[in-house]
Motif scaffolding. Structure first.
Motif, PDB file in Angstrom:
ATOM      1  N   UNK A  87      47.089   6.740  -9.626  1.00 20.09           N
ATOM      2  CA  UNK A  87      47.935   5.550  -9.663  1.00 20.09           C
ATOM      3  C   UNK A  87      47.097   4.351  -9.233  1.00 20.09           C
ATOM      4  N   UNK A  88      47.673   3.168  -9.327  1.00 21.76           N
ATOM      5  CA  UNK A  88      46.919   1.939  -9.093  1.00 21.76           C
ATOM      6  C   UNK A  88      46.466   1.784  -7.649  1.00 21.76           C
ATOM      7  N   UNK A  89      47.051   2.509  -6.711  1.00 28.36           N
ATOM      8  CA  UNK A  89      46.629   2.397  -5.308  1.00 28.36           C
ATOM      9  C   UNK A  89      45.242   3.008  -5.091  1.00 28.36           C
ATOM     10  N   UNK A  90      44.759   3.786  -6.074  1.00 28.61           N
ATOM     11  CA  UNK A  90      43.462   4.450  -5.934  1.00 28.61           C
ATOM     12  C   UNK A  90      42.345   3.688  -6.657  1.00 28.61           C
ATOM     13  N   UNK A  91      42.652   2.447  -7.038  1.00 29.64           N
ATOM     14  CA  UNK A  91      41.698   1.664  -7.832  1.00 29.64           C
ATOM     15  C   UNK A  91      40.335   1.561  -7.164  1.00 29.64           C
ATOM     16  N   UNK A  92      40.309   1.135  -5.913  1.00 27.67           N
ATOM     17  CA  UNK A  92      39.023   0.914  -5.242  1.00 27.67           C
ATOM     18  C   UNK A  92      38.205   2.195  -5.133  1.00 27.67           C
ATOM     19  N   UNK A  93      38.887   3.307  -4.878  1.00 29.57           N
ATOM     20  CA  UNK A  93      38.172   4.575  -4.744  1.00 29.57           C
ATOM     21  C   UNK A  93      37.594   5.026  -6.089  1.00 29.57           C
ATOM     22  N   UNK A  94      38.344   4.796  -7.166  1.00 30.34           N
ATOM     23  CA  UNK A  94      37.842   5.168  -8.491  1.00 30.34           C
ATOM     24  C   UNK A  94      36.677   4.276  -8.911  1.00 30.34           C
ATOM     25  N   UNK A  95      36.772   2.984  -8.617  1.00 28.95           N
ATOM     26  CA  UNK A  95      35.679   2.070  -8.950  1.00 28.95           C
ATOM     27  C   UNK A  95      34.428   2.439  -8.160  1.00 28.95           C
ATOM     28  N   UNK A  96      34.606   2.860  -6.919  1.00 31.89           N
ATOM     29  CA  UNK A  96      33.458   3.284  -6.110  1.00 31.89           C
ATOM     30  C   UNK A  96      32.768   4.484  -6.755  1.00 31.89           C
ATOM     31  N   UNK A  97      33.572   5.420  -7.262  1.00 28.26           N
ATOM     32  CA  UNK A  97      32.992   6.576  -7.937  1.00 28.26           C
ATOM     33  C   UNK A  97      32.296   6.154  -9.230  1.00 28.26           C
ATOM     34  N   UNK A  98      32.919   5.206  -9.960  1.00 25.99           N
ATOM     35  CA  UNK A  98      32.309   4.736 -11.209  1.00 25.99           C
ATOM     36  C   UNK A  98      30.957   4.091 -10.933  1.00 25.99           C
ATOM     37  N   UNK A  99      30.850   3.317  -9.853  1.00 29.33           N
ATOM     38  CA  UNK A  99      29.571   2.710  -9.494  1.00 29.33           C
ATOM     39  C   UNK A  99      28.544   3.786  -9.147  1.00 29.33           C
ATOM     40  N   UNK A 100      28.976   4.814  -8.440  1.00 29.64           N
ATOM     41  CA  UNK A 100      28.079   5.911  -8.101  1.00 29.64           C
ATOM     42  C   UNK A 100      27.616   6.633  -9.374  1.00 29.64           C
ATOM     43  N   UNK A 101      28.546   6.785 -10.309  1.00 31.30           N
ATOM     44  CA  UNK A 101      28.207   7.424 -11.582  1.00 31.30           C
ATOM     45  C   UNK A 101      27.139   6.621 -12.317  1.00 31.30           C
ATOM     46  N   UNK A 102      27.250   5.296 -12.291  1.00 30.92           N
ATOM     47  CA  UNK A 102      26.268   4.448 -12.965  1.00 30.92           C
ATOM     48  C   UNK A 102      24.891   4.617 -12.354  1.00 30.92           C
ATOM     49  N   UNK A 103      24.840   4.774 -11.038  1.00 25.77           N
ATOM     50  CA  UNK A 103      23.550   4.948 -10.366  1.00 25.77           C
ATOM     51  C   UNK A 103      22.870   6.240 -10.793  1.00 25.77           C
ATOM     52  N   UNK A 104      23.667   7.230 -11.232  1.00 30.66           N
ATOM     53  CA  UNK A 104      23.120   8.508 -11.661  1.00 30.66           C
ATOM     54  C   UNK A 104      22.628   8.470 -13.105  1.00 30.66           C
ATOM     55  N   UNK A 105      22.895   7.351 -13.780  1.00 33.10           N
ATOM     56  CA  UNK A 105      22.576   7.276 -15.204  1.00 33.10           C
ATOM     57  C   UNK A 105      21.567   6.168 -15.485  1.00 33.10           C
ATOM     58  N   UNK A 106      21.193   6.074 -16.741  1.00 31.76           N
ATOM     59  CA  UNK A 106      20.107   5.189 -17.187  1.00 31.76           C
ATOM     60  C   UNK A 106      20.433   3.734 -16.925  1.00 31.76           C
ATOM     61  N   UNK A 107      19.648   3.067 -16.103  1.00 28.90           N
ATOM     62  CA  UNK A 107      19.906   1.671 -15.773  1.00 28.90           C
ATOM     63  C   UNK A 107      19.600   0.719 -16.931  1.00 28.90           C
ATOM     64  N   UNK A 108      18.900   1.186 -17.982  1.00 25.66           N
ATOM     65  CA  UNK A 108      18.637   0.330 -19.144  1.00 25.66           C
ATOM     66  C   UNK A 108      19.919  -0.036 -19.866  1.00 25.66           C
ATOM     67  N   UNK A 109      20.986   0.740 -19.613  1.00 22.67           N
ATOM     68  CA  UNK A 109      22.246   0.489 -20.299  1.00 22.67           C
ATOM     69  C   UNK A 109      23.225  -0.225 -19.378  1.00 22.67           C
ATOM     70  N   UNK A 110      22.700  -1.034 -18.494  1.00 15.74           N
ATOM     71  CA  UNK A 110      23.510  -1.704 -17.488  1.00 15.74           C
ATOM     72  C   UNK A 110      24.639  -2.527 -18.113  1.00 15.74           C
ATOM     73  N   UNK A 111      24.345  -3.237 -19.187  1.00 15.01           N
ATOM     74  CA  UNK A 111      25.360  -4.115 -19.779  1.00 15.01           C
ATOM     75  C   UNK A 111      26.560  -3.330 -20.266  1.00 15.01           C
ATOM     76  N   UNK A 126      34.533  -2.925 -16.219  1.00 22.51           N
ATOM     77  CA  UNK A 126      35.594  -3.922 -16.378  1.00 22.51           C
ATOM     78  C   UNK A 126      36.819  -3.304 -17.051  1.00 22.51           C
ATOM     79  N   UNK A 127      36.576  -2.458 -18.079  1.00 29.28           N
ATOM     80  CA  UNK A 127      37.691  -1.825 -18.785  1.00 29.28           C
ATOM     81  C   UNK A 127      38.444  -0.867 -17.870  1.00 29.28           C
ATOM     82  N   UNK A 128      37.715  -0.117 -17.054  1.00 26.09           N
ATOM     83  CA  UNK A 128      38.360   0.803 -16.115  1.00 26.09           C
ATOM     84  C   UNK A 128      39.170   0.025 -15.080  1.00 26.09           C
ATOM     85  N   UNK A 129      38.621  -1.084 -14.616  1.00 26.90           N
ATOM     86  CA  UNK A 129      39.343  -1.923 -13.650  1.00 26.90           C
ATOM     87  C   UNK A 129      40.655  -2.429 -14.236  1.00 26.90           C
ATOM     88  N   UNK A 130      40.618  -2.833 -15.507  1.00 27.84           N
ATOM     89  CA  UNK A 130      41.847  -3.303 -16.163  1.00 27.84           C
ATOM     90  C   UNK A 130      42.865  -2.167 -16.248  1.00 27.84           C
TER      91      UNK A 130
END
Length: 557
Positions: free
Chosen positions: A154-178, A185-189
C-alpha cells in the motif's frame, strides 16, 4: 471534417480509458492504465477518443508512436481514416494485426526485444509439473534459509520500496542510469497513487525489511499486468518467491499474466523464458515509407548510429530535394545527401554541395549501385548550377573510388598527433557536458578565429547545429575563461580535439583533453591551414581555378 484531439493521460481519465481497455484491449501491457499513467511523464502519453474508439500516442526517442484503435467501431475503414489524418504516423500492434490492416505502402518491423511475455496465472501460482521443478527447488531452498513474510502493498510503504529500488540500481549497470531514474519516477507515481489507480501489490519482508516488492493492475477483463518487480538479489531465490506469492493472490478472474518485455537483455530473457510463457505479444511497428524514413532506416543499418543522433541529423540536415536514392522495387538500396554550402576561393563565393551519408545496403554492394547513384547526382547538380562538390571519405580506399568521378584531394586541415603535455599552462579549462553555454558567444569566437578565404563557409545556423551535435553525440565543449568571459573553446570527443583559439591556449586544451579521456596522445585540429588531406573536391564549373588547397573547416564532420 474529422480531427483527432489528443489529451495527456491524467489520473482523472482512468474510468474514461478503462471503459475501452477492459473490454476491448489486447493483452499488450501498453494498454494497462497503471502503465499509461505511471510512465506518462517519460513517454508523453496522450489519448484520444475517436469514433467511439480509444487511440493512444507515445513519444519514444523523439518519434510519436500510435496504437491500433480499440473499441466496438474499430475496423479497417476507421484505421484508414486515421492513417489519412496522421499520414506520417508510426503504428504499433501485433504483426498479424498490422499485416491485416496496413497496405503495401507500409514497412512492418517486428521488435523482439519488446515482445510481451504472457503466462497462465495458474502455472505461475502453482508451478506444477516437471518443467517447473527447478523453480520449486529455488523456492524450497529460499524457505529453508529465510524466515519471511508476504504482505500486501500500500502507499504507506512508498519510502521503503523506493529505498529497495535504489539499492537494486546500485546492484546493476550504472551506464543505464537515465532509464533507471525514469523507472524510479514511474514506481514513485504508482506508489503515491496506489489507491486511486486501484493497483495490487505485495512485498517480501525479511528481518523487518522489505527485500522484494511487485506492483500490477489489469490490462483487460482476463489479463493482469505485472508492472514492476524489484528484489534484493543477494537473497537467492527471492525473485521466484515474490513471483509465485503474487501470482497466488491475483484474482482468479484473470486467466493470463503479462510480465512485459525483456528489452533485449540476455539475463532477463533467459529468466522470462524459464517460466515457460504461454504466448507472446509480438509487438511490431508500421510506418508509411517515404524517402526520409527509408533513408533513416538505411543509415541506421549501414552506420549503426544511435536513434537520437539519426533524428538530430535528419531534423537539421535532411531536405527531400537534396536526397538522391536508388530503389529495387520499393526497397531503398543506396542513398546520399547533397547538402548545400558555399566555398570561398580567391575572394569569390561559389555554390557547393557536400556529399553526406553515402551508403549502400550490404546485399547490394559491389553491384555498382553507388557508382550509378553518384553519376546521377553529379549530373543533377550540374543542372542546378552547383559549382563544386566535396566530400570526406571515411576510409582510405574510398579516395581511389571517388577519384574515378573526378574528385581530387584538395581539402586540407591542420591535423597532428600531439603527446600529452607534462603539465597544464596557467589557464583553467572547464569541461561542459551539458548544453548550457551561450552559442552566440561561441560563434563570435569562431568568427574571429576561422579562416575566411579559400575555405568552406559555415552559416551561423551551421555552427549552432554543430554545437548541438556535440551534445547529442555525447561529446564535450572545453572552454577557457578570463575576467568571467569565455575567450577560447574546443570541441572534444573520444576521437579528436578541435581547438578554436590562438596557439596560446593549445597546451591547456590538450592537457585537459588527455585527462578527460584518459589518453597520452591527442588528435588535434586547429584553425590554421595545413597539409593533411581531409577530403576531396570535384569541380563542376570548369572556369574555376584552384591553385591552393581549400581549408576544410568542417567542424568535426
Amino acid at each position: 471534417m474529422d480531427t483527432i484531439e489528443f489529451m495527456p493521460v491524467t489520473l482523472q481519465d482512468r474510468q474514461k480509458i478503462e471503459q475501452y481497455t477492459l473490454q476491448f484491449a489486447p493483452q499488450d501491457c501498453e494498454f494497462s492504465f497503471g502503465n499509461l499513467f505511471c510512465w506518462q511523464q517519460v513517454q508523453n502519453t496522450h489519448f484520444a477518443i475517436f469514433h467511439d474508439c480509444l487511440l493512444l500516442r507515445f513519444t519514444i526517442k523523439g518519434k510519436n508512436i500510435y496504437t491500433f484503435p480499440i473499441g466496438k467501431n474499430s475496423n479497417a475503414s476507421l484505421f484508414k481514416t486515421i492513417q489519412n489524418l496522421l499520414p506520417d504516423a508510426i503504428f504499433q500492434a501485433e504483426e498479424s494485426v498490422l499485416k491485416q490492416y496496413c497496405d503495401e505502402k507500409f514497412h512492418i518491423t517486428p521488435h523482439r526485444d519488446f515482445f510481451d511475455y504472457i503466462y497462465l496465472r495458474e502455472n505461475l501460482a502453482t508451478l506444477k509439473g516437471s518443467k517447473y521443478q527447478q523453480k520449486r527447488n529455488h523456492i524450497n531452498k529460499f524457505k529453508s534459509q529465510y524466515q519471511y513474510e508476504y504482505i500486501p502493498l500500500n502507499s504507506t510503504l512508498t519510502e521503503k520500496c523506493i529505498a529497495l529500488e535504489k539499492e537494486w540500481r546500485l546492484q546493476h549497470n550504472q551506464d543505464e542510469q537515465t532509464s533507471y531514474n525514469a523507472e524510479e519516477d514511474a514506481i514513485s507515481r504508482a506508489l503515491s497513487h496506489f489507491n486511486e489507480l486501484q493497483l495490487i501489490g505485495g512485498a517480501i519482508v525479511i528481518n523487518n525489511t522489505i527485500e522484494a516488492f511487485t506492483i500490477g493492475c489489469p490490462i483487460n477483463d482476463n489479463t493482469f499486468n505485472v508492472m514492476f518487480e524489484k528484489a534484493n538479489s543477494s537473497f537467492d531465490g527471492i525473485y521466484s518467491i515474490i513471483n509465485q506469492e503474487f501470482a497466488q493472490r491475483i484474482p482468479e478472474k484473470y486467466i493470463y499474466i503479462n510480465r512485459e518485455e525483456d528489452l533485449g537483455k540476455e539475463g532477463l530473457r533467459k529468466s522470462k523464458l524459464s517460466y515457460k510463457p504461454y504466448t507472446f505479444i509480438e509487438k511490431s511497428t508500421a510506418y508509411k515509407a517515404t524517402k526520409r524514413t527509408d533513408s533513416e532506416q538505411l543509415w541506421k543499418h549501414c552506420f549503426g548510429d544511435s536513434d537520437e543522433f539519426i533524428q538530430f541529423y535528419f531534423n537539421t540536415k535532411y531536405q527531400e530535394e537534396n536526397t538522391f536514392a536508388k530503389y529495387d522495387n520499393k526497397n531503398i538500396i543506396s542513398v546520399l545527401q547533397a547538402i548545400p554550402y558555399t566555398i570561398s576561393i580567391n575572394g569569390n563565393t561559389y555554390s557547393a554541395a557536400y556529399i553526406s551519408g553515402a551508403c549502400t545496403h550490404p546485399e547490394y554492394r559491389n553491384k555498382h549501385c553507388m557508382s550509378e547513384l553518384l553519376t546521377e547526382t553529379i549530373s543533377e547538380l550540374k543542372k542546378r548550377n552547383i559549382a563544386i562538390v566535396f566530400l570526406i571519405p571515411q576510409e582510405q580506399w574510398l579516395y581511389d573510388f571517388y577519384a574515378k568521378f573526378g574528385f581530387k584531394p584538395l581539402l586540407t586541415n591542420h591535423i597532428e598527433e600531439v603527446n600529452k603535455p607534462n603539465k597544464s599552462q596557467d589557464f583553467s579549462v572547464i569541461s561542459n557536458k551539458q548544453n548550457n553555454l551561450s552559442r552566440e558567444h561561441l560563434y563570435s569566437i569562431y568568427k574571429k578565429i576561422s579562416i575566411k578565404d579559400n575555405c568552406i563557409n559555415h552559416t551561423e545556423q551551421d555552427f549552432y547545429d554543430c554545437i548541438d551535435e556535440v551534445y547529442v553525440s555525447h561529446g564535450t565543449i572545453l572552454s577557457i575563461t578570463e575576467n568571467q568571459q569565455i575567450v577560447a573553446f574546443a570541441i572534444a570527443n573520444e576521437q579528436k580535439l578541435e581547438i578554436f583559439a590562438d596557439e596560446t591556449y593549445n597546451e591547456s586544451f590538450i592537457y585537459a583533453y588527455c585527462n578527460l579521456y584518459d589518453k597520452q596522445t591527442a588528435t588535434v585540429l586547429t584553425q590554421k591551414r595545413g597539409n593533411t588531406s581531409h577530403g576531396m573536391i570535384c569541380i563542376l564549373n570548369t572556369e574555376i581555378q584552384i591553385k591552393t588547397p581549400i581549408f576544410a573547416n568542417l567542424l568535426m564532420e
